[in-house]
Every structure is written in C-alpha cells, then in structure tokens.
Motif scaffolding. Structure first.
Motif, PDB file in Angstrom:
ATOM      1  N   PHE A 182       0.836  -1.204   0.000  1.00 20.30           N
ATOM      2  CA  PHE A 182       0.000   0.000   0.000  1.00 20.30           C
ATOM      3  C   PHE A 182       0.868   1.250   0.000  1.00 20.30           C
ATOM      4  N   THR A 209       2.913  -6.994   9.068  1.00 23.33           N
ATOM      5  CA  THR A 209       2.793  -5.661   8.474  1.00 23.33           C
ATOM      6  C   THR A 209       4.089  -4.914   8.715  1.00 23.33           C
ATOM      7  N   THR A 211       6.354  -1.367   7.299  1.00 17.13           N
ATOM      8  CA  THR A 211       6.385  -0.213   6.412  1.00 17.13           C
ATOM      9  C   THR A 211       7.765  -0.052   5.804  1.00 17.13           C
ATOM     10  N   MET A 216       3.507   0.488   2.573  1.00 11.03           N
ATOM     11  CA  MET A 216       3.255  -0.411   3.692  1.00 11.03           C
ATOM     12  C   MET A 216       2.973  -1.798   3.119  1.00 11.03           C
TER      13      MET A 216
ATOM     14  N   LEU B  22      -7.829  -1.276   5.617  1.00 11.50           N
ATOM     15  CA  LEU B  22      -7.106  -1.269   4.340  1.00 11.50           C
ATOM     16  C   LEU B  22      -8.011  -1.608   3.171  1.00 11.50           C
ATOM     17  N   LEU B 180      -6.298  10.468   7.985  1.00 19.67           N
ATOM     18  CA  LEU B 180      -6.814   9.096   7.978  1.00 19.67           C
ATOM     19  C   LEU B 180      -5.759   8.183   8.580  1.00 19.67           C
ATOM     20  N   PHE B 182      -4.680   4.254   8.981  1.00 13.01           N
ATOM     21  CA  PHE B 182      -4.911   2.927   8.406  1.00 13.01           C
ATOM     22  C   PHE B 182      -4.239   1.854   9.253  1.00 13.01           C
ATOM     23  N   PRO B 184      -3.577  -2.154  10.111  1.00 18.46           N
ATOM     24  CA  PRO B 184      -3.541  -3.330   9.229  1.00 18.46           C
ATOM     25  C   PRO B 184      -4.730  -4.257   9.477  1.00 18.46           C
ATOM     26  N   LEU B 199     -11.111  10.977  -4.187  1.00 19.72           N
ATOM     27  CA  LEU B 199     -10.391  12.011  -3.432  1.00 19.72           C
ATOM     28  C   LEU B 199      -9.437  12.795  -4.326  1.00 19.72           C
ATOM     29  N   PRO B 206      -2.051  13.377  -0.734  1.00 19.08           N
ATOM     30  CA  PRO B 206      -1.419  13.017   0.544  1.00 19.08           C
ATOM     31  C   PRO B 206      -0.148  13.841   0.728  1.00 19.08           C
ATOM     32  N   THR B 209       2.921  11.149   5.192  1.00 17.43           N
ATOM     33  CA  THR B 209       2.603   9.762   5.536  1.00 17.43           C
ATOM     34  C   THR B 209       3.627   9.279   6.551  1.00 17.43           C
ATOM     35  N   THR B 211       4.266   6.074   9.540  1.00 24.46           N
ATOM     36  CA  THR B 211       3.752   4.864  10.160  1.00 24.46           C
ATOM     37  C   THR B 211       4.007   4.893  11.649  1.00 24.46           C
ATOM     38  N   MET B 216      -0.826   3.313   9.947  1.00 25.85           N
ATOM     39  CA  MET B 216      -0.192   4.255   9.045  1.00 25.85           C
ATOM     40  C   MET B 216      -1.065   5.505   9.004  1.00 25.85           C
ATOM     41  N   VAL B 218      -1.993   9.151   7.363  1.00 24.57           N
ATOM     42  CA  VAL B 218      -1.873   9.935   6.133  1.00 24.57           C
ATOM     43  C   VAL B 218      -2.614  11.251   6.326  1.00 24.57           C
ATOM     44  N   LEU B 220      -4.076  14.313   4.298  1.00 23.17           N
ATOM     45  CA  LEU B 220      -4.466  14.771   2.973  1.00 23.17           C
ATOM     46  C   LEU B 220      -4.896  16.214   3.032  1.00 23.17           C
TER      47      LEU B 220
END
Lengths: 223, 223
Positions: A182, A209, A211, A216, B22, B180, B182, B184, B199, B206, B209, B211, B216, B218, B220
C-alpha cells in the motif's frame, strides 16, 4: 510423477507483490498502450521501481535496497509459474490480429519462468529470451491453475494480476497467501480490488505488516 | 463580530483522526448498543485506545506515547467544535423516545467543546460535564457547518464521523484536510468511506505519511 503430486499438495497459490492504493485500486482507469497500468497506475508501483529486485528481473544490476526490496524478493521467492490476466499481458482487446504483440516487456520479460495468460482467444505458446514462456489458456481459470501448478514443479504459483484475475481466484477460494503493498496513493478510480470481496470472511488475516521506504507491506494468510 | 468573521474565513474544516481499514471501511456492519463502531469496528481504533491523548480526553492520566499519540494530538489541536452523525452519537434510530440517551461516553464525553449532531429529530441541547455540549441540528449539513464554525470562534471545525457524514461533506466539497489512520485491518464489510468518492478528483493529495506503532497515518490536503 510422485514429485509432481507432492508439488500439487504442498505448493501454494500466492498473490504478490501486488500494489493497491489506500482507496482500494490495483490499477488506474482507461488502460491503453501508453498507460499499461491505467491512468496514474504507475504511482502504485513507485515503491518497486528501481529496487535491486526490479532491476535484476529486468536484466540490470544495482538498485535500491531496503525493506521494499526485501519484500519484493520474498514475494518472488519459490514461485515456479505465474498466471496473468490478458490485460496484464497487453492492451489488445478481442481476438489477436496477429502474433506481433509479445507483452509489455520487450524480448526478455521479467518473469523468467512459465507464464499462463488467461484469454478467450487462442494463440500459440511464445518462448521469449531469459526463460519466460507465455502460454495462452482459453479454457478458464481452473485449467490455468492446474497447468501452472504442474509447470511450477513443486514450487508455488504466483497470481500476478490484474485485479480481475485476483478477484476471480479469491472468489474461487484458491489463494493461500497475499502480499499487498500500500503506497500512500489515492487513485480515486480504476480497478477496485476489494469491492464485494470480504477477505476476512474468506479466512484471510494479516500476519505481518511492515512499512518500507515507499509503501506499507501486508502479508495475509488463510487462518 | 469582526473576530467571528475572521474565524469564518481562516478556520479549516478537518476530518480526523479517522480510522479506515485497508479495504476502505470506517466502521463495521450492524451497529448496535454492544457494537458502537459496528461488528469488529473496535479493531479500527486499537492504535488510538490507551494513548495518552485518548486517556486525557477520557479524564485518565498516563497512556502510550509515540507516533500514534502525536498524530492523535495534532488531529485534535486547534479544533473548536465538532460535527457528528447521529449514529456516532447513539444506536437509536427514528425519533428519540425520551431524553435519556446522552451519547456513548457517559456523563463526561471526550469532546469538551460544542458538538453538533446531525439528526432528523429535534431535541433540546444537552450540556454535559467537562464542557461538551450536544446541539441537535435538524436543518441539514450546511446549517450544522455554519453553526459549528460560529461556535468554534475562529478555531477549526472537526468532522468526527461517521462515514456517511464525512462522505456528505466531501461530496459537498467542504473539507479542507483529512487525517486518515490505516491500521492493518481488513473489515470486509461495513461502512465504506471511499466507494464512489474520488479524493484525487476532489483535489486531495497526501502531503504526509508516517507509520506509527499500530497504524499508518496519512494527512491529505486540498491541492
């Protein structure tokens, strides 16, 4: 014969590395000769481009190392045959007008193993430089999987994509493992991997998982 | 008056922190009194639970620090009013049978500021302990946004969710920024944030980003 049978039992069917945008798209829209991955699709693959693994597959030396590269390497490890959808092989729709199209990749494609291309239109097998052989399968996904397993000789079968082929094998409950990557990309439109697909209900669980430098990585396995 | 007008111009409308699986789900299916976030919805919020920010909002001290916590803190920073959908406020559908339901959070909700709840069913404002005031807005999302901006007094307005409220403000092109998160997690079913929402086309890109320990993140922003 015994070895092949052993292979049929022990070999896995694996997806990956397969890139998905954070809004679920595995390819952009409107694929054509200039946009093999659909419009903006190249953004999905930035993490993989120019890694050492990528370069090696394309006959180049050097390249980026690190987590993204390690995951790419693991994804191709022990894969003995690939299955691709017809659009992964080319932009041509309908019947083949001639035999000139031999994939997106030039004379020496990056697979270096038997590749089974799902299509409704028969074509003779093409042997490329570097060990890649394209077989065109017209009698369905089950048949392609059987032939790929046999060709893999005990190694795993890789489902290379595109989205519709992965979805087809997911729905048929024939995939054991997926490596999804991702990147921080929102495609907005294109080929949606997850729409109507319930990975949890299909028995998949994310077992790892990590990154990387530009994506990711998630490894999913059947519970 | 001048200050409020200044606020109306400079304040942003922000989503977040909002957790998405995800495969694109911001909540699980079949929300009820025992599943405020839908079935398995709690898995989406593991990264936030028991962070220092989470604990402080809930009147507790201590908690996890780190990247997840830092991003949660940034998301709530400078927010002066929240907008919630009715299901974020409670499991009751249709008209309020009485005034006994005062949100999922007990006497001292974690918002500590004015909260505007979108509903079709009028109800008097509720003043809770700790500075949270629930206003019930029956004349639509635009009206809620106007009132929230005024109440925020120059600070930003936070769109707290759920999915349908965020989608509504996205489609109306009224959101400036989204955080946002995310984890896993693959929900497989529930409330999909992205379905039919482009989007990229809406102008989001984005810009950051990172982690964290369990998700993760992000950020935007509008281009």
């Amino acid at each position: 014969m015994k070895l092949v049978q052993k292979g049929l039992i022990l070999s896995k069917v694996r997806v990956g590395p397969f890139s998905v945008s954070l809004d679920g798209f595995g390819a952009g829209p409107r694929q054509d000769i200039n946009n093999p991955l659909g419009v903006r699709g190249f953004e999905l693959h930035g993490w993989f481009q120019n890694t050492e693994v990528f370069n090696k597959m394309h006959g180049q030396s050097g390249g980026r190392r690190g987590i993204d590269n390690d995951w790419a390497a693991q994804s191709f490890e022990n894969v003995g045959a690939f299955i691709l959808g017809r659009n992964m092989f080319g932009p041509i729709r309908g019947s083949w007008k001639d035999d000139s199209w031999k994939g997106w990749w030039g004379d020496n494609p990056p697979y270096h193993m038997p590749v089974f291309v799902l299509t409704h239109h028969a074509r003779p097998t093409i042997r490329m430089e570097g060990g890649t052989t394209f077989h065109f399968v017209t009698d369905g996904a089950d048949s392609a999987l059987r032939r790929a397993k046999e060709a893999a000789q005990g190694k795993d079968v890789g489902i290379g994509g595109g989205v519709s082929v992965i979805r087809q094998y997911l729905i048929a409950d024939q995939i054991d493992e997926m490596h999804l990557a991702f990147p921080p990309v929102f495609m907005g439109e294109g080929e949606n991997l997850f729409s109507g697909i319930n990975l949890h209900q299909l028995g998949f669980t994310p077992v790892k998982t990590v990154t990387g430098e530009n994506a990711m990585h998630v490894l999913l396995r059947k519970r």
